[in-house]
Scaffold this motif. Structure first.
Motif, mmCIF file in Angstrom:
data_model
loop_
_atom_site.group_PDB
_atom_site.id
_atom_site.type_symbol
_atom_site.label_atom_id
_atom_site.label_comp_id
_atom_site.label_asym_id
_atom_site.label_seq_id
_atom_site.Cartn_x
_atom_site.Cartn_y
_atom_site.Cartn_z
ATOM 1 N N TRP A 44 -2.177 1.669 1.146
ATOM 2 C CA TRP A 44 -2.558 1.612 2.559
ATOM 3 C C TRP A 44 -4.019 1.994 2.754
ATOM 4 O O TRP A 44 -4.493 2.956 2.152
ATOM 5 C CB TRP A 44 -1.694 2.561 3.395
ATOM 6 N N VAL A 45 -4.707 1.246 3.587
ATOM 7 C CA VAL A 45 -6.030 1.650 4.053
ATOM 8 C C VAL A 45 -5.847 2.636 5.204
ATOM 9 O O VAL A 45 -6.449 3.710 5.236
ATOM 10 C CB VAL A 45 -6.863 0.434 4.498
ATOM 11 N N VAL A 46 -5.007 2.259 6.170
ATOM 12 C CA VAL A 46 -4.560 3.166 7.232
ATOM 13 C C VAL A 46 -3.040 3.167 7.169
ATOM 14 O O VAL A 46 -2.411 2.118 7.341
ATOM 15 C CB VAL A 46 -5.037 2.721 8.624
ATOM 16 N N GLU A 47 -2.462 4.304 6.907
ATOM 17 C CA GLU A 47 -1.027 4.390 6.651
ATOM 18 C C GLU A 47 -0.208 3.822 7.807
ATOM 19 O O GLU A 47 -0.376 4.204 8.965
ATOM 20 C CB GLU A 47 -0.630 5.849 6.398
ATOM 21 N N GLY A 48 0.688 2.888 7.470
ATOM 22 C CA GLY A 48 1.560 2.299 8.466
ATOM 23 C C GLY A 48 0.875 1.378 9.450
ATOM 24 O O GLY A 48 1.491 0.938 10.426
ATOM 25 N N LEU A 49 -0.395 1.045 9.195
ATOM 26 C CA LEU A 49 -1.135 0.211 10.140
ATOM 27 C C LEU A 49 -1.900 -0.912 9.438
ATOM 28 O O LEU A 49 -1.762 -2.081 9.804
ATOM 29 C CB LEU A 49 -2.107 1.063 10.959
ATOM 30 N N PRO A 51 -2.470 -2.384 5.663
ATOM 31 C CA PRO A 51 -2.226 -2.358 4.226
ATOM 32 C C PRO A 51 -3.381 -2.991 3.468
ATOM 33 O O PRO A 51 -4.264 -3.632 4.057
ATOM 34 C CB PRO A 51 -0.960 -3.213 4.093
ATOM 35 N N GLU A 52 -3.378 -2.803 2.172
ATOM 36 C CA GLU A 52 -4.321 -3.521 1.311
ATOM 37 C C GLU A 52 -4.081 -5.020 1.494
ATOM 38 O O GLU A 52 -2.945 -5.476 1.561
ATOM 39 C CB GLU A 52 -4.071 -3.099 -0.127
ATOM 40 N N THR A 149 -15.542 0.578 -2.440
ATOM 41 C CA THR A 149 -15.187 -0.134 -1.204
ATOM 42 C C THR A 149 -13.691 -0.047 -0.944
ATOM 43 O O THR A 149 -12.869 -0.317 -1.830
ATOM 44 C CB THR A 149 -15.601 -1.614 -1.281
ATOM 45 N N ARG A 150 -13.357 0.327 0.266
ATOM 46 C CA ARG A 150 -11.943 0.387 0.685
ATOM 47 C C ARG A 150 -11.646 -0.598 1.799
ATOM 48 O O ARG A 150 -10.524 -1.070 1.928
ATOM 49 C CB ARG A 150 -11.607 1.814 1.167
ATOM 50 N N LEU A 151 -12.666 -0.904 2.618
ATOM 51 C CA LEU A 151 -12.410 -1.727 3.798
ATOM 52 C C LEU A 151 -13.628 -2.557 4.154
ATOM 53 O O LEU A 151 -14.765 -2.079 4.082
ATOM 54 C CB LEU A 151 -12.047 -0.825 4.994
ATOM 55 N N VAL A 152 -13.374 -3.820 4.521
ATOM 56 C CA VAL A 152 -14.393 -4.710 5.068
ATOM 57 C C VAL A 152 -13.912 -5.170 6.440
ATOM 58 O O VAL A 152 -12.774 -5.624 6.575
ATOM 59 C CB VAL A 152 -14.639 -5.931 4.150
ATOM 60 N N HIS A 188 -9.405 -7.778 -5.324
ATOM 61 C CA HIS A 188 -10.196 -6.552 -5.467
ATOM 62 C C HIS A 188 -9.459 -5.316 -4.962
ATOM 63 O O HIS A 188 -9.982 -4.202 -5.059
ATOM 64 C CB HIS A 188 -11.525 -6.703 -4.719
ATOM 65 N N GLY A 189 -8.262 -5.491 -4.422
ATOM 66 C CA GLY A 189 -7.487 -4.344 -3.971
ATOM 67 C C GLY A 189 -8.119 -3.602 -2.811
ATOM 68 O O GLY A 189 -8.096 -2.366 -2.775
ATOM 69 N N VAL A 190 -8.698 -4.333 -1.855
ATOM 70 C CA VAL A 190 -9.311 -3.709 -0.677
ATOM 71 C C VAL A 190 -8.633 -4.252 0.584
ATOM 72 O O VAL A 190 -7.856 -5.197 0.532
ATOM 73 C CB VAL A 190 -10.832 -4.003 -0.616
ATOM 74 N N GLY A 191 -8.939 -3.639 1.693
ATOM 75 C CA GLY A 191 -8.482 -4.153 2.978
ATOM 76 C C GLY A 191 -9.609 -4.924 3.657
ATOM 77 O O GLY A 191 -10.763 -4.491 3.619
#
Length: 330
Positions: A44-49, A51-52, A149-152, A188-191
């Motif tokens: 999760w990038v943001v839990e429950g909201l 996902p990757e 990087t986690r999120l774009v 890449h396993g990102v959101g």
């Protein structure tokens, strides 16, 4: 032997035909192998909201989508919370392609409450090439240059959408518009969150209001819709790994931040409905017991319970026993 003829021959029991030049047999896995295979839990990038993978965030113009996107970016870059949900910290690219640096600084001044200063891991861009004109490659290269990087965030789809092909159907065009980003996010396993609009026409299913065809929501791993209702604003969510939910949300004009108020039926419900929900929480299950507990007229209580059951707020069992519908995001 031609390939098509070879397929026909194979179907008739003749030796299997060779594949065309340049074509390799796709990998397969048996059900038995799948049973014993272990997979990591959902990331999760943001839990429950969020996902990757690829998430589509849609809403009407000026409803506050960009404020919510900025709030999400700030939370992920600082390991904070957004809408009461935990985040996985990492570098964030926010492509605010309908803004300029002056407006971004104004927004950050209003919404950032970081004691140690504005986060270095939140990085902005106000220009980006279209996805079919180097934008997809630029995104992948940027992720490669920033290994944390986690999120774009891409705000909005219209600014980077590939040019449409007149030979494609609307569904094919919409699907292909997001397919490249979907593959990129999962490789890449990102959101990746893409901001989009909804159409003016209402629909029984909120997700059908997303502008365009179902190709957009079909290509995304998850879809969030920020919507106005007669009671207030509601955030709807649905996805492959995201349990369907709806939450009443509120925008604070002073802090320029969104907050989660809980279920719409709890936040916006009438006094009668709130009293009934409190009675159900207290263990009262029949219309008679609920009416006595709340001091309500029996007929009013029974009719309200019936409407709540029809709307999915409560579940009805045998002998007119009711219980609260479980919250998918406790």
């Amino acid at each position: 032997m031609k390939w098509a003829e070879g397929l026909k021959a194979a179907a008739n029991g003749v030796a299997a035909c060779p594949l065309p030049d340049g074509v390799t047999m796709p990998a397969t896995i048996s059900a038995q192998e799948l049973e014993t295979k272990d997979f990591p839990p959902i990331s999760w990038v943001v839990e429950g909201l969020i996902p990757e993978g690829l998430t589509l965030l849609a809403g009407k113009p000026k409803i506050g989508k960009s404020w919510l996107a900025l709030q999400i970016g700030l939370a992920v870059s600082t390991s904070g919370e957004v809408l009461g949900r935990r985040t996985t910290q990492g570098t964030v690219l926010y492509a605010a392609l309908e803004d300029n640096p002056r407006r971004l600084k104004s927004r950050m001044s209003k919404s950032c409450r970081c004691a140690s200063g504005w986060p270095r891991e939140l990085i902005f861009a106000t220009e980006w090439p279209r996805l079919d004109a180097g934008g997809l490659e630029a995104t992948e290269a940027w992720i490669g240059q920033h290994p944390n990087t986690r999120l774009v965030i891409i705000d909005t789809l219209a600014t980077v959408r590939p040019a449409s092909n007149s030979r494609d159907s609307l569904y094919q065009s919409d699907y292909q518009a997001l397919r490249g980003l979907h593959d990129l996010a999962n490789r890449h396993g990102v959101g990746i969150v893409v901001i989009h609009h909804v159409r003016k026409a209402e629909a029984e299913d909120r997700f059908d209001t997303v502008s365009g065809s179902t190709g957009l929501t079909g290509a995304a791993d998850a879809t969030l819709v920020l919507s106005n209702t007669s009671d207030g604003k509601v955030l709807y969510g649905r996805g492959r790994d995201l349990a369907e939910f709806e939450s009443a949300v509120e925008f604070d004009q002073e802090t320029c931040r969104w907050s989660d108020l809980g279920r719409p039926c709890d936040a916006y419900g009438s006094a009668t409905r709130k009293a009934i929900r409190e009675a159900l929480t207290a263990g009262k299950n029949s219309p008679k017991d609920i009416a006595e507990h709340c001091g309500l007229d029996y007929d009013l209580c029974a009719k309200t319970l019936q409407r709540m059951a029809e709307g999915g707020e409560v579940l009805k069992g045998g002998r007119d026993n009711y219980r609260l519908t479980p919250d998918p995001l406790p």
